[in-house]
Design a protein around this motif. Sequence first.
Motif, PDB file in Angstrom:
ATOM      1  N   ASP A 295       0.740  -1.298   0.069  1.00 57.29           N
ATOM      2  CA  ASP A 295      -0.067  -0.008   0.017  1.00 57.29           C
ATOM      3  C   ASP A 295       0.849   1.234   0.119  1.00 57.29           C
ATOM      4  OD1 ASP A 295      -2.093   1.669   0.127  1.00 57.29           O
ATOM      5  OD2 ASP A 295      -2.517   1.504   2.307  1.00 57.29           O
ATOM      6  N   PRO A 296       1.473   1.669  -1.141  1.00 57.75           N
ATOM      7  CA  PRO A 296       2.370   2.767  -1.436  1.00 57.75           C
ATOM      8  C   PRO A 296       1.739   4.102  -0.701  1.00 57.75           C
ATOM      9  CG  PRO A 296       1.380   2.239  -3.503  1.00 57.75           C
ATOM     10  CD  PRO A 296       0.890   1.097  -2.494  1.00 57.75           C
ATOM     11  N   PRO A 297       2.648   4.900  -0.257  1.00 58.78           N
ATOM     12  CA  PRO A 297       2.192   6.268   0.300  1.00 58.78           C
ATOM     13  C   PRO A 297       1.677   7.187  -0.910  1.00 58.78           C
ATOM     14  CG  PRO A 297       4.578   6.117   0.866  1.00 58.78           C
ATOM     15  CD  PRO A 297       3.975   4.698   0.271  1.00 58.78           C
ATOM     16  N   ARG A 298       0.846   7.956  -0.593  1.00 59.05           N
ATOM     17  CA  ARG A 298       0.263   8.644  -1.610  1.00 59.05           C
ATOM     18  C   ARG A 298       1.403   9.755  -2.256  1.00 59.05           C
ATOM     19  NH1 ARG A 298      -5.254   9.638   1.158  1.00 59.05           N
ATOM     20  NH2 ARG A 298      -6.518   8.071  -0.043  1.00 59.05           N
ATOM     21  N   SER A 299       2.364   9.833  -1.380  1.00 60.24           N
ATOM     22  CA  SER A 299       3.663  10.785  -2.035  1.00 60.24           C
ATOM     23  C   SER A 299       4.135   9.884  -3.158  1.00 60.24           C
ATOM     24  CB  SER A 299       4.431  11.308  -1.186  1.00 60.24           C
ATOM     25  OG  SER A 299       4.872  10.283  -0.333  1.00 60.24           O
ATOM     26  N   ASP A 300       4.497   8.561  -2.942  1.00 63.71           N
ATOM     27  CA  ASP A 300       4.941   7.828  -3.957  1.00 63.71           C
ATOM     28  C   ASP A 300       3.907   7.691  -5.095  1.00 63.71           C
ATOM     29  OD1 ASP A 300       7.085   7.351  -2.233  1.00 63.71           O
ATOM     30  OD2 ASP A 300       6.467   5.108  -1.635  1.00 63.71           O
ATOM     31  N   VAL A 301       2.776   7.575  -5.119  1.00 60.22           N
ATOM     32  CA  VAL A 301       1.937   7.734  -6.295  1.00 60.22           C
ATOM     33  C   VAL A 301       2.246   8.959  -6.931  1.00 60.22           C
ATOM     34  CG1 VAL A 301      -0.491   7.327  -6.927  1.00 60.22           C
ATOM     35  CG2 VAL A 301       0.418   5.979  -4.918  1.00 60.22           C
ATOM     36  N   ILE A 302       1.954   9.996  -6.459  1.00 56.75           N
ATOM     37  CA  ILE A 302       2.184  11.333  -7.144  1.00 56.75           C
ATOM     38  C   ILE A 302       3.464  11.586  -7.674  1.00 56.75           C
ATOM     39  CG2 ILE A 302       2.166  13.830  -6.514  1.00 56.75           C
ATOM     40  CD1 ILE A 302       0.362  13.355  -4.267  1.00 56.75           C
ATOM     41  N   ASP A 303       4.595  11.025  -7.008  1.00 56.11           N
ATOM     42  CA  ASP A 303       5.920  11.032  -7.816  1.00 56.11           C
ATOM     43  C   ASP A 303       5.988  10.240  -8.875  1.00 56.11           C
ATOM     44  OD1 ASP A 303       6.806  12.474  -5.778  1.00 56.11           O
ATOM     45  OD2 ASP A 303       7.858  11.127  -4.694  1.00 56.11           O
ATOM     46  N   ALA A 304       5.227   9.059  -8.787  1.00 58.63           N
ATOM     47  CA  ALA A 304       5.405   8.122 -10.102  1.00 58.63           C
ATOM     48  C   ALA A 304       4.415   8.957 -11.337  1.00 58.63           C
ATOM     49  CB  ALA A 304       4.597   6.698  -9.458  1.00 58.63           C
ATOM     50  N   ALA A 305       3.354   9.284 -10.885  1.00 57.77           N
ATOM     51  CA  ALA A 305       2.407   9.805 -11.925  1.00 57.77           C
ATOM     52  C   ALA A 305       3.123  11.081 -12.507  1.00 57.77           C
ATOM     53  CB  ALA A 305       0.995  10.468 -11.432  1.00 57.77           C
ATOM     54  N   LEU A 306       3.716  12.107 -11.802  1.00 56.01           N
ATOM     55  CA  LEU A 306       4.558  13.052 -12.266  1.00 56.01           C
ATOM     56  C   LEU A 306       5.808  12.732 -13.201  1.00 56.01           C
ATOM     57  CD1 LEU A 306       4.443  15.531  -9.059  1.00 56.01           C
ATOM     58  CD2 LEU A 306       3.082  15.718 -11.244  1.00 56.01           C
ATOM     59  N   THR A 307       6.459  11.554 -12.631  1.00 49.66           N
ATOM     60  CA  THR A 307       7.564  11.163 -13.499  1.00 49.66           C
ATOM     61  C   THR A 307       7.158  10.551 -14.768  1.00 49.66           C
ATOM     62  OG1 THR A 307       8.674  10.573 -11.612  1.00 49.66           O
ATOM     63  CG2 THR A 307       9.511   9.489 -13.607  1.00 49.66           C
ATOM     64  N   HIS A 308       5.932   9.666 -14.723  1.00 45.33           N
ATOM     65  CA  HIS A 308       5.298   9.163 -15.964  1.00 45.33           C
ATOM     66  C   HIS A 308       4.807  10.348 -17.046  1.00 45.33           C
ATOM     67  CE1 HIS A 308       3.202   6.319 -18.529  1.00 45.33           C
ATOM     68  NE2 HIS A 308       2.036   7.241 -18.242  1.00 45.33           N
TER      69      HIS A 308
END
Length: 87
Positions: free
Chosen positions: A32-45
């Motif tokens: 269950d990744p933290p939201r900050s990791d999800v945001i970082d992944a989305a921005l990088t993508h």
Amino acid sequence: MATDRTSLKLTDDRKRLFDQASEIVARDDADDPPRSDVIDAALTHLIESQQNLENVRDQYPPQHIKRCCNTSVLGLRYRTSIESKWR
């Protein structure tokens, strides 16, 4: 210029998007990744997707790139530009 914000309002739609993105970012079903990791992944993508579009726009026909790469966020406008459709 964007301002720094410390809070994020989670509407039902945004929570649904976070849940879907979390499943993509998670290592496995138990993660269950933290939201900050999800945001970082989305921005990088997003940044990498735009660069990928720029890199291939002269190598493939515009229709092929448009069919494969257009999203609700990034799109190819024939051969003239790559634009952000968000907001």
